[in-house]
Design a protein around this motif. Structure first.
Motif, PDB file in Angstrom:
ATOM      1  N   PRO A 183      33.468  70.127  54.499  1.00 26.24           N
ATOM      2  CA  PRO A 183      32.638  71.150  53.858  1.00 26.24           C
ATOM      3  C   PRO A 183      32.685  72.518  54.505  1.00 26.24           C
ATOM      4  O   PRO A 183      32.180  73.490  53.930  1.00 26.24           O
ATOM      5  N   GLU A 184      33.279  72.639  55.687  1.00 24.46           N
ATOM      6  CA  GLU A 184      33.421  73.970  56.301  1.00 24.46           C
ATOM      7  C   GLU A 184      34.440  74.824  55.551  1.00 24.46           C
ATOM      8  O   GLU A 184      34.376  76.053  55.609  1.00 24.46           O
ATOM      9  N   ASP A 185      35.404  74.190  54.890  1.00 25.12           N
ATOM     10  CA  ASP A 185      36.494  74.918  54.268  1.00 25.12           C
ATOM     11  C   ASP A 185      36.235  75.178  52.788  1.00 25.12           C
ATOM     12  O   ASP A 185      35.312  74.636  52.192  1.00 25.12           O
ATOM     13  N   ARG A 186      37.078  76.041  52.234  1.00 23.88           N
ATOM     14  CA  ARG A 186      36.987  76.375  50.814  1.00 23.88           C
ATOM     15  C   ARG A 186      38.375  76.266  50.174  1.00 23.88           C
ATOM     16  O   ARG A 186      39.382  76.581  50.811  1.00 23.88           O
ATOM     17  N   ILE A 187      38.399  75.844  48.910  1.00 22.69           N
ATOM     18  CA  ILE A 187      39.623  75.877  48.115  1.00 22.69           C
ATOM     19  C   ILE A 187      39.475  77.019  47.109  1.00 22.69           C
ATOM     20  O   ILE A 187      38.588  76.987  46.249  1.00 22.69           O
ATOM     21  N   MET A 188      40.291  78.030  47.224  1.00 26.04           N
ATOM     22  CA  MET A 188      40.244  79.138  46.282  1.00 26.04           C
ATOM     23  C   MET A 188      40.878  78.740  44.964  1.00 26.04           C
ATOM     24  O   MET A 188      41.817  77.948  44.929  1.00 26.04           O
ATOM     25  N   GLY A 189      40.360  79.294  43.880  1.00 27.29           N
ATOM     26  CA  GLY A 189      40.987  79.076  42.595  1.00 27.29           C
ATOM     27  C   GLY A 189      42.338  79.783  42.540  1.00 27.29           C
ATOM     28  O   GLY A 189      42.447  80.955  42.919  1.00 27.29           O
ATOM     29  N   PHE A 190      43.351  79.072  42.096  1.00 24.19           N
ATOM     30  CA  PHE A 190      44.699  79.657  42.042  1.00 24.19           C
ATOM     31  C   PHE A 190      44.718  80.914  41.168  1.00 24.19           C
ATOM     32  O   PHE A 190      45.250  81.957  41.566  1.00 24.19           O
ATOM     33  N   ARG A 191      44.149  80.833  40.005  1.00 17.13           N
ATOM     34  CA  ARG A 191      44.184  81.970  39.085  1.00 17.13           C
ATOM     35  C   ARG A 191      43.393  83.145  39.637  1.00 17.13           C
ATOM     36  O   ARG A 191      43.797  84.309  39.500  1.00 17.13           O
ATOM     37  N   ALA A 192      42.252  82.847  40.266  1.00 18.10           N
ATOM     38  CA  ALA A 192      41.430  83.916  40.836  1.00 18.10           C
ATOM     39  C   ALA A 192      42.176  84.632  41.965  1.00 18.10           C
ATOM     40  O   ALA A 192      42.158  85.861  42.060  1.00 18.10           O
ATOM     41  N   MET A 193      42.839  83.854  42.812  1.00 23.36           N
ATOM     42  CA  MET A 193      43.594  84.471  43.898  1.00 23.36           C
ATOM     43  C   MET A 193      44.795  85.247  43.357  1.00 23.36           C
ATOM     44  O   MET A 193      45.138  86.323  43.863  1.00 23.36           O
ATOM     45  N   LEU A 194      45.420  84.700  42.340  1.00 22.28           N
ATOM     46  CA  LEU A 194      46.565  85.374  41.734  1.00 22.28           C
ATOM     47  C   LEU A 194      46.134  86.715  41.137  1.00 22.28           C
ATOM     48  O   LEU A 194      46.820  87.737  41.315  1.00 22.28           O
ATOM     49  N   ARG A 195      44.982  86.732  40.453  1.00 23.34           N
ATOM     50  CA  ARG A 195      44.485  87.984  39.865  1.00 23.34           C
ATOM     51  C   ARG A 195      44.206  89.022  40.949  1.00 23.34           C
ATOM     52  O   ARG A 195      44.588  90.191  40.824  1.00 23.34           O
ATOM     53  N   THR A 196      43.530  88.588  42.014  1.00 22.92           N
ATOM     54  CA  THR A 196      43.210  89.510  43.113  1.00 22.92           C
ATOM     55  C   THR A 196      44.476  90.067  43.737  1.00 22.92           C
ATOM     56  O   THR A 196      44.580  91.263  44.022  1.00 22.92           O
ATOM     57  N   THR A 197      45.458  89.203  43.950  1.00 19.01           N
ATOM     58  CA  THR A 197      46.712  89.625  44.566  1.00 19.01           C
ATOM     59  C   THR A 197      47.467  90.606  43.676  1.00 19.01           C
ATOM     60  O   THR A 197      47.968  91.636  44.136  1.00 19.01           O
ATOM     61  N   HIS A 198      47.550  90.299  42.393  1.00 17.68           N
ATOM     62  CA  HIS A 198      48.233  91.205  41.469  1.00 17.68           C
ATOM     63  C   HIS A 198      47.543  92.567  41.404  1.00 17.68           C
ATOM     64  O   HIS A 198      48.203  93.609  41.327  1.00 17.68           O
ATOM     65  N   GLU A 199      46.219  92.548  41.448  1.00 19.04           N
ATOM     66  CA  GLU A 199      45.474  93.812  41.405  1.00 19.04           C
ATOM     67  C   GLU A 199      45.800  94.664  42.635  1.00 19.04           C
ATOM     68  O   GLU A 199      46.023  95.879  42.521  1.00 19.04           O
ATOM     69  N   LEU A 200      45.856  94.036  43.779  1.00 20.96           N
ATOM     70  CA  LEU A 200      46.197  94.769  45.007  1.00 20.96           C
ATOM     71  C   LEU A 200      47.616  95.307  44.964  1.00 20.96           C
ATOM     72  O   LEU A 200      47.897  96.431  45.398  1.00 20.96           O
ATOM     73  N   LEU A 201      48.511  94.517  44.411  1.00 16.77           N
ATOM     74  CA  LEU A 201      49.929  94.889  44.428  1.00 16.77           C
ATOM     75  C   LEU A 201      50.267  95.986  43.422  1.00 16.77           C
ATOM     76  O   LEU A 201      51.423  96.416  43.350  1.00 16.77           O
ATOM     77  N   LYS A 202      49.256  96.465  42.682  1.00 15.53           N
ATOM     78  CA  LYS A 202      49.485  97.647  41.856  1.00 15.53           C
ATOM     79  C   LYS A 202      49.779  98.862  42.736  1.00 15.53           C
ATOM     80  O   LYS A 202      50.432  99.810  42.308  1.00 15.53           O
ATOM     81  N   ASP A 203      49.244  98.832  43.975  1.00 13.91           N
ATOM     82  CA  ASP A 203      49.627  99.819  44.974  1.00 13.91           C
ATOM     83  C   ASP A 203      50.963  99.391  45.577  1.00 13.91           C
ATOM     84  O   ASP A 203      51.403  98.251  45.414  1.00 13.91           O
ATOM     85  N   ASP A 204      51.583 100.282  46.279  1.00 14.24           N
ATOM     86  CA  ASP A 204      52.916 100.001  46.825  1.00 14.24           C
ATOM     87  C   ASP A 204      52.816  99.255  48.149  1.00 14.24           C
ATOM     88  O   ASP A 204      52.525  99.857  49.199  1.00 14.24           O
ATOM     89  N   PHE A 205      53.048  97.947  48.106  1.00 12.23           N
ATOM     90  CA  PHE A 205      53.124  97.148  49.325  1.00 12.23           C
ATOM     91  C   PHE A 205      54.594  96.947  49.691  1.00 12.23           C
ATOM     92  O   PHE A 205      55.484  97.022  48.836  1.00 12.23           O
ATOM     93  N   ASP A 206      54.831  96.680  50.971  1.00  9.38           N
ATOM     94  CA  ASP A 206      56.204  96.498  51.459  1.00  9.38           C
ATOM     95  C   ASP A 206      56.558  95.044  51.725  1.00  9.38           C
ATOM     96  O   ASP A 206      57.739  94.681  51.703  1.00  9.38           O
ATOM     97  N   LEU A 207      55.540  94.201  51.986  1.00 10.39           N
ATOM     98  CA  LEU A 207      55.836  92.833  52.424  1.00 10.39           C
ATOM     99  C   LEU A 207      54.613  91.956  52.249  1.00 10.39           C
ATOM    100  O   LEU A 207      53.470  92.422  52.369  1.00 10.39           O
TER     101      LEU A 207
END
Length: 391
Positions: free
Chosen positions: A63-87
Motif C-alpha cells: 500500500p505504500e506504492d501507487r500504480i499510475m494509469g497508463f493513459r493518464a501518464m501518457l497524456r501528461t507526458t505528451h502534454e509536456l513534450l509539446k515543448d522541446d525536450f532533448d531526451l
C-alpha cells in the motif's frame, strides 16, 4: 539540455530510487540542464519545481506504492513534450517504461533507462505461490527485453552490469552510481534522536534504515542481534522504514524475545529526523541480497557512522576496500562477531568512523556522477541528430 524523467516512484515514497532521482535532478540542474519528472501522486505532497504528478491506485500487496494509469501518464507526458525536450530518461520498469518507450518512438527522442532493482531475487517474495525458478526466469526475460529496447542502460554497479549481460542484454551500458551531495550530510542530531526514543546516551545502538521488505534480509539481522546481545547485553537495534515485512518482523522480534532491544520507528523525514537516526547509531548494519548499489551504506558513512555489512551484488563496489566498514559473511555467527568487534574496540570504531566520512564524501561525489551522466546524454543526443532521428 531539456530532459524528461519518468518514474513509477518518487518522494514521499522513501527508497533508493527516489533518492537517486532527486540527487541527479539537483546536480543536473546545477550543470544548466532543465529536468522535469513525471511521477505518481500519493496524497498531500507539496508541489515541487518541474514535478508533474499523475494519480493512480494503491498497490494491493504494497500500500505504500501507487500504480499510475497508463493513459493518464501518457497524456501528461505528451502534454509536456509539446515543448522541446532533448531526451527521455526512464527510471522504473512499469508504467513509466511503457510510456517512455512509446513516446520516444513517436517523437524520435533518445531514451535512457536506469536499472535500479535486482528483480531476479525480488519477485518471488511478492508472488509466493509461484515457483522461484519461474519468477527468476520471468525477471530475466523482462529485464532483457526492456533493456534492449532503449538507447542506453545506466547501471549503478559492476555486479548489476554483469547480471544484465548474463541475461542477454547486449545494449550500451554505462556504470554510473548515485553519488552523495556533501551539503545533505552536514546535519543530524543523534543525541536528540536518542532522547526522543528513550535510548540512553551510552547504550550501544545499531541502526538499519531502508524499506522494510523481505528481500532486505532484516530477519537475518534480528537473529544476529540475538547473538550480539549475549556479549553486549544492553545492545539496541533501531529499524527505520515501512514495508510489507513489518508485521512478520514484529512477530519474529517477539519470538526471539527481543522486544526491549528493537525499536521500529517507521518512516523518517529525510530533511530532519532521518539524519538524526543515522547519527544516533554506533554502527549501521545491513545484509540485503538484492541491492544494485546500497546507497544507505554511503549515507551512513557520510555521517561518520561505520558499517557492518555483507558484500553481495551492488554493495561490493562500496565495500571492496573496507573503508569505513567491516565486511561480514552471511552467517549469523560471523556477522555477530564483526558487530561485537566494532562495538567493543574504541580505537577500531574511531578509525572506521574517520575512514567512513572521508571515503563516502571523497570518492562518491554526486557532482562527478552527474557530469558523467550528462556526458552520456550529450553523446546520445548527438548520435540521434547525426542519424536524423529527431523530429
Amino acid at each position: 539540455m531539456k530532459i524528461l524523467y519518468l518514474s513509477d516512484v518518487f518522494f514521499p515514497r522513501v527508497n533508493g530510487v527516489s533518492t537517486s532521482i532527486a540527487t541527479f535532478m539537483a546536480e543536473l540542474r546545477k550543470l544548466g540542464h532543465e529536468v522535469h519528472l513525471v511521477a505518481p501522486a500519493y496524497g498531500d505532497e507539496p508541489a515541487l519545481e518541474g514535478l508533474h504528478r499523475v494519480r493512480g491506485w494503491t498497490v494491493p500487496f504494497d500500500p505504500e506504492d501507487r500504480i499510475m494509469g497508463f493513459r493518464a501518464m501518457l497524456r501528461t507526458t505528451h502534454e509536456l513534450l509539446k515543448d522541446d525536450f532533448d531526451l527521455i530518461h526512464i527510471q522504473t520498469p512499469f508504467v513509466a517504461h511503457r510510456v517512455g518507450v512509446r513516446v520516444a518512438k513517436q517523437t524520435g527522442l533518445p531514451v535512457v533507462e536506469t536499472y535500479h532493482t535486482y528483480f531476479q531475487e525480488y519477485l518471488f517474495h511478492y508472488v509466493p505461490f509461484a515457483p522461484r525458478f519461474l519468477m527468476r526466469a520471468l525477471a530475466r526475460s523482462l529485464s532483457r527485453s526492456q533493456c534492449n529496447r532503449v538507447d542506453a542502460v545506466v547501471v549503478p554497479s559492476r555486479a548489476m552490469e554483469g547480471a544484465l549481460r548474463d541475461y542477454g542484454v547486449d545494449n550500451r551500458m554505462e556504470r554510473i552510481p548515485t553519488g552523495l551531495r556533501p551539503e545533505d550530510f552536514e546535519h543530524g542530531d543523534g543525541v536528540a534522536f536518542r532522547a526522543k526514543h528513550g535510548i540512553a546516551p551510552d547504550r550501544p545502538t545499531l541502526v538499519h534504515i531502508g524499506r522494510v521488505a523481505f528481500e532486505k534480509n532484516i530477519d537475518f539481522l534480528l537473529r544476529v542481534l540475538k547473538r550480539v546481545s549475549s556479549q553486549v547485553p544492553d545492545v539496541m537495534l533501531v529499524i527505520a522504514g515501512e514495508g510489507p515485512a513489518l508485521g512478520s518482523l514484529r512477530k519474529q522480534t517477539q519470538t526471539l524475545k527481543l522486544e526491549d532491544r528493537v525499536k521500529f520507528v517507521g518512516y523518517l523525514d529525510r530533511g530532519g529526523e532521518l539524519m538524526d537516526c543515522y547519527r544516533a547509531a554506533d554502527a549501521f548494519i545491513f545484509a540485503s541480497r538484492t541491492e544494485t548499489q546500497g546507497l544507505v551504506l554511503l549515507e551512513s558513512m557520510a555521517l561518520g557512522v561505520p558499517v557492518v555489512s555483507t558484500s553481495i551484488m551492488g554493495t561490493r563496489d562500496i565495500l571492496e576496500l573496507e573503508k569505513g566498514a567491516l565486511v561480514a559473511k552471511e552467517d549469523e555467527e560471523d556477522f555477530a562477531r564483526q558487530v561485537v568487534r566494532l562495538l567493543s574496540d574504541g580505537d577500531l570504531h574511531a578509525q572506521k568512523s574517520r575512514e567512513a566520512r572521508a571515503y563516502a564524501l571523497g570518492e562518491w561525489d554526486a557532482a562527478t556522477m552527474a557530469r558523467r551522466l550528462s556526458a552520456v546524454y550529450e553523446d546520445l543526443t548527438a548520435a540521434h541528430r547525426r542519424r536524423g532521428k529527431t523530429p
